[in-house]
Write a protein that holds these residues in place. Structure first.
Motif, short mmCIF file in Angstrom:
data_model
loop_
_atom_site.label_atom_id
_atom_site.label_comp_id
_atom_site.label_asym_id
_atom_site.label_seq_id
_atom_site.Cartn_x
_atom_site.Cartn_y
_atom_site.Cartn_z
N SER A 200 10.90 18.45 -1.96
CA SER A 200 9.60 17.97 -1.48
C SER A 200 8.50 19.02 -1.57
CB SER A 200 9.72 17.45 -0.05
OG SER A 200 10.28 18.42 0.81
N ARG A 201 8.84 20.31 -1.44
CA ARG A 201 7.80 21.34 -1.46
C ARG A 201 7.20 21.51 -2.86
NH1 ARG A 201 6.72 24.50 2.71
NH2 ARG A 201 8.82 24.35 3.60
N VAL B 20 5.15 8.95 -3.93
CA VAL B 20 5.76 10.28 -3.91
C VAL B 20 4.98 11.25 -3.04
CG1 VAL B 20 6.44 12.25 -5.32
CG2 VAL B 20 6.80 9.91 -6.17
N ARG B 21 3.67 11.34 -3.24
CA ARG B 21 2.89 12.37 -2.55
C ARG B 21 2.97 12.23 -1.03
NH1 ARG B 21 -0.70 15.66 -4.68
NH2 ARG B 21 -0.91 14.34 -6.53
N GLY B 22 2.80 11.02 -0.53
CA GLY B 22 2.84 10.81 0.92
C GLY B 22 4.19 11.15 1.51
N ILE B 23 5.26 10.78 0.81
CA ILE B 23 6.60 11.11 1.29
C ILE B 23 6.81 12.61 1.32
CG2 ILE B 23 9.05 10.97 0.73
CD1 ILE B 23 8.50 8.15 -0.39
N PHE B 24 6.51 13.27 0.20
CA PHE B 24 6.75 14.71 0.11
C PHE B 24 5.88 15.49 1.10
CE2 PHE B 24 8.62 15.23 -4.46
CZ PHE B 24 9.77 14.59 -4.04
N ILE C 270 7.23 9.72 6.40
CA ILE C 270 8.46 9.65 7.17
C ILE C 270 8.27 8.80 8.43
CG2 ILE C 270 10.15 10.98 8.49
CD1 ILE C 270 10.46 11.21 5.45
N GLU C 271 7.13 8.94 9.09
CA GLU C 271 6.85 8.10 10.26
C GLU C 271 6.86 6.63 9.88
OE1 GLU C 271 5.76 6.86 14.15
OE2 GLU C 271 6.54 8.79 13.43
N ASP D 91 0.86 -1.19 0.00
CA ASP D 91 0.00 0.00 0.00
C ASP D 91 0.89 1.24 0.00
OD1 ASP D 91 -1.85 2.01 0.30
OD2 ASP D 91 -2.90 1.09 1.99
N LEU D 92 1.19 1.74 -1.19
CA LEU D 92 2.10 2.87 -1.32
C LEU D 92 1.55 4.14 -0.67
CD1 LEU D 92 3.16 2.35 -5.05
CD2 LEU D 92 4.53 1.83 -3.02
N SER D 93 0.25 4.25 -0.56
CA SER D 93 -0.35 5.46 0.00
C SER D 93 -0.06 5.63 1.48
CB SER D 93 -1.87 5.46 -0.22
OG SER D 93 -2.50 4.47 0.58
#
Length: 271
Positions: free
Chosen positions: A143-144, A189-193, A83-84, A77-79
């Motif tokens: 990331s921004r 990508v989105r969750g990480i950034f 970072i946590e 589940d990539l979503s």
């Protein structure tokens, strides 16, 4: 040519917060204190494979692995990746290898993950090399973009991000961009950034970093020598390592000096 022991490749089946992972790792046994490497966004464990070519690290155990959603690691589940989540993954990797105390090296995304790990488990970290990991809002130059260039479609955002990165006026940007689509799943990508931006803006990362009791080194490329906080963290006892002819990626632009700096720092902190 180095006569050191080569690294071993392995796959680690893990479950983190209910998500099934298959983590691709490289590691080597040794009698000296281990080093754990956490790679940056768009990079992989192979950034640190050359430790086996470095005589200064002879006898040292090490572990490096592909973060969920990156490299050869698989995630159901990539979503869920943030970072946590990456920190929780690191804890399970440490448990798998039976590593209690260790030197910690993290780059960019991995530097932020490492900071959160060191902050929550300070007695386990022998030393911390932070390679341009986020410690202030100004560090979110990659990331921004999830805020500055919003896109409803994750694939479209990632494709545009790659092209912007390819043409960035910094050492190794084009080299880095060339392999991004092969090293990161767009769904991660989105969750990480978003988590990187949120932590950088709201979690007092500077206070966490400066509050660590272990020896700390902050490594940065000379193209980023204008980071506003460098004099402040140096005054607070953080060792600075400026890498010449380098931007955000010392492992690509100037790996010889990067390894020399890490080795010298760890030697100076030996207990």
């Amino acid at each position: 040519m180095s006569s050191q022991e080569p690294f071993i490749q392995t796959q680690l089946p893990l479950i983190v917060e209910g998500v099934q992972l298959d983590i691709a790792a490289i590691h080597r046994a040794g009698t000296l204190a281990p080093t754990v490497f956490l790679h940056g966004f768009g990079s992989t464990k192979e950034d640190y494979a050359d430790i086996v070519q470095q005589a200064a690290f002879a006898g040292h155990r090490f572990v490096a692995y592909d973060a969920p959603g990156c490299g050869e690691s698989q995630c159901s589940d990539l979503s869920k990746i943030s970072i946590e989540f990456l920190m929780r993954t690191a804890l399970q990797v440490l448990e798998h290898f039976g590593i209690e105390r260790f030197h910690l090296v993290g780059h960019s995304m991995g530097g932020l993950t490492a900071l959160m790990l060191a902050y929550q488990f300070p007695n386990r970290v022998l030393s911390f090399v932070d390679i341009e990991g986020n410690i202030a809002p100004e560090d979110c130059f990659l990331s921004r973009q999830v805020v500055d260039y919003p896109a409803a479609d994750g694939e479209a955002f990632f494709a545009a991000f790659i092209e912007r990165t390819r043409h960035a006026p910094a050492y190794a940007s084009a080299l880095y961009a060339a392999s991004l689509k092969h090293k990161v799943r767009a769904g991660a990508v989105r969750g990480i950034f978003q988590s990187m931006v949120d932590l950088s803006d709201n979690a007092d990362l500077m206070g966490k970093f400066l509050g660590l009791k272990c020896p700390r080194m902050f490594m940065y490329g000379d193209q980023n020598a204008a980071l506003s906080y460098l004099p402040h963290i140096q005054a607070q006892g953080v060792r600075l390592a400026q890498i010449p002819e380098c931007g955000h990626f010392p492992m690509y632009s100037n790996p010889i000096v990067m390894w020399q700096q890490i080795a010298d720092f760890q030697k100076s902190t030996a207990q």
